[in-house]
Design an enzyme around this catalytic site. Structure first.
Site, short mmCIF file in Angstrom:
data_model
loop_
_atom_site.label_atom_id
_atom_site.label_comp_id
_atom_site.label_asym_id
_atom_site.label_seq_id
_atom_site.Cartn_x
_atom_site.Cartn_y
_atom_site.Cartn_z
N ALA A 189 8.29 11.84 -1.07
CA ALA A 189 8.05 11.26 0.47
C ALA A 189 8.89 12.23 1.69
CB ALA A 189 8.35 9.99 0.51
N ASN B 198 8.10 20.18 -5.14
CA ASN B 198 7.39 18.79 -4.77
C ASN B 198 8.26 17.19 -4.33
OD1 ASN B 198 5.73 16.34 -4.13
ND2 ASN B 198 4.46 16.34 -5.94
N HIS C 72 2.00 19.93 -3.62
CA HIS C 72 1.77 18.29 -3.77
C HIS C 72 0.01 18.07 -4.65
CE1 HIS C 72 4.43 17.63 -0.81
NE2 HIS C 72 3.80 18.46 0.39
N TYR D 275 -2.80 8.68 -7.43
CA TYR D 275 -2.06 9.35 -8.53
C TYR D 275 -2.51 10.53 -9.21
CZ TYR D 275 1.24 9.73 -4.01
OH TYR D 275 1.06 9.20 -2.97
N ARG E 297 -4.76 12.07 4.48
CA ARG E 297 -4.40 10.78 4.06
C ARG E 297 -3.26 10.69 5.34
NH1 ARG E 297 -0.46 10.66 -0.55
NH2 ARG E 297 -0.54 8.62 -0.54
N ARG F 202 1.46 4.07 -12.68
CA ARG F 202 0.94 2.84 -11.23
C ARG F 202 0.41 3.98 -9.97
NH1 ARG F 202 4.52 0.82 -13.62
NH2 ARG F 202 6.87 -0.61 -12.94
N GLU G 190 6.24 24.79 -1.60
CA GLU G 190 5.50 23.47 -1.55
C GLU G 190 4.23 23.60 -2.25
OE1 GLU G 190 5.19 22.46 2.54
OE2 GLU G 190 4.76 19.82 2.62
N PRO H 146 11.05 11.53 -5.20
CA PRO H 146 11.35 10.77 -5.23
C PRO H 146 9.64 9.81 -5.96
CG PRO H 146 11.44 10.58 -2.83
CD PRO H 146 11.22 12.33 -3.74
N ASN H 147 9.68 9.11 -6.88
CA ASN H 147 8.73 8.44 -7.70
C ASN H 147 8.01 9.11 -7.88
OD1 ASN H 147 9.66 5.39 -6.23
ND2 ASN H 147 8.96 6.68 -4.12
#
Ligand code: CA2
Length: 189
Positions: A123, A120, A146, A69, A153, A64, A144, A56-57
């Site tokens: 969330a 990835n 990222h 990012y 973070r 944004r 995995e 998501p996103n």
């Protein structure tokens, strides 16, 4: 996802010229021609098929929060990944969804069509038992990935529910995390 086309490949071995076998589309390439090997059995090199899944996103990348990012869009990451993969004889499928159910479905369907999943989960990394169960159930090696270093973070990003069922994690290298994941996938051959 459409089903891969099935190609029929005729054996070039002189001793078994009648033999033939089926492979999934682009599963193999001939590394040397029959002539080059002087009639020796032709060596086959398997093409690694890598499924990249984005959660998501991630479709908002480059549009944004560039301070977090970066400015690179997901389409640009895909293009970099494709370039990198093709120089290493790997085949890539690249998808994004905002839906946890889509990710679970795609992981389940990957068996038999892909050799490695690069995920990835965004969330859902930190929340999804469903994704963890799907990865464990399907049994395909999953990497995995990222963009950011999730350990550096907020506390809630430190825990990955999928990490224990993944082969490894690449995090914190920005868009390079994705090309590093191609190399990691190929290393699992
Ligand atoms: O660093 C990563 O790749 C993450 O998976 C990105 C996720 C975050 O939830 C993970 O903890 C780490 C967030 C992806 C959302 O991407 C956006 C892009 C632009 C604007 C807003 C969100």
């Amino acid at each position: 996802m459409g089903h891969p086309r099935i190609n029929r490949v005729q054996s070039l071995h002189s001793c078994d010229s009648l033999a033939s076998f089926y492979v999934t589309r682009l599963a193999c390439v001939f590394t040397k021609s029959h002539r080059q090997t002087g009639g020796q059995p032709t060596k086959l090199q398997e093409i690694m098929r890598i499924l990249f899944l984005n959660g998501p996103n991630l479709n908002l990348l480059g549009q944004r929060e560039p301070e977090v990012y970066g400015h690179t869009t997901l389409a640009e990451i895909e293009s970099k990944v494709r370039q990198h993969a093709s120089s290493r004889q790997a085949e890539v499928e690249f998808r994004q969804t905002n839906s946890e159910g889509d990710l679970v479905g795609w992981i389940q369907e990957a068996r038999g069509h892909f050799d490695v999943i690069v995920l990835n989960a965004a969330a859902y990394t930190h929340t999804s038992i469903a994704l963890r169960d799907a990865i464990a159930a399907v049994g395909l090696p999953t990497i995995e990935v990222h963009l950011s270093n999730i350990s550096a973070r907020e506390d809630f990003r430190h825990r990955s529910l999928i990490a224990p069922v993944c082969r490894g994690q690449i995090a914190g290298f920005g868009t390079e995390s994705y090309t590093l994941a191609v190399d990691a996938a190929i290393s699992l051959k």
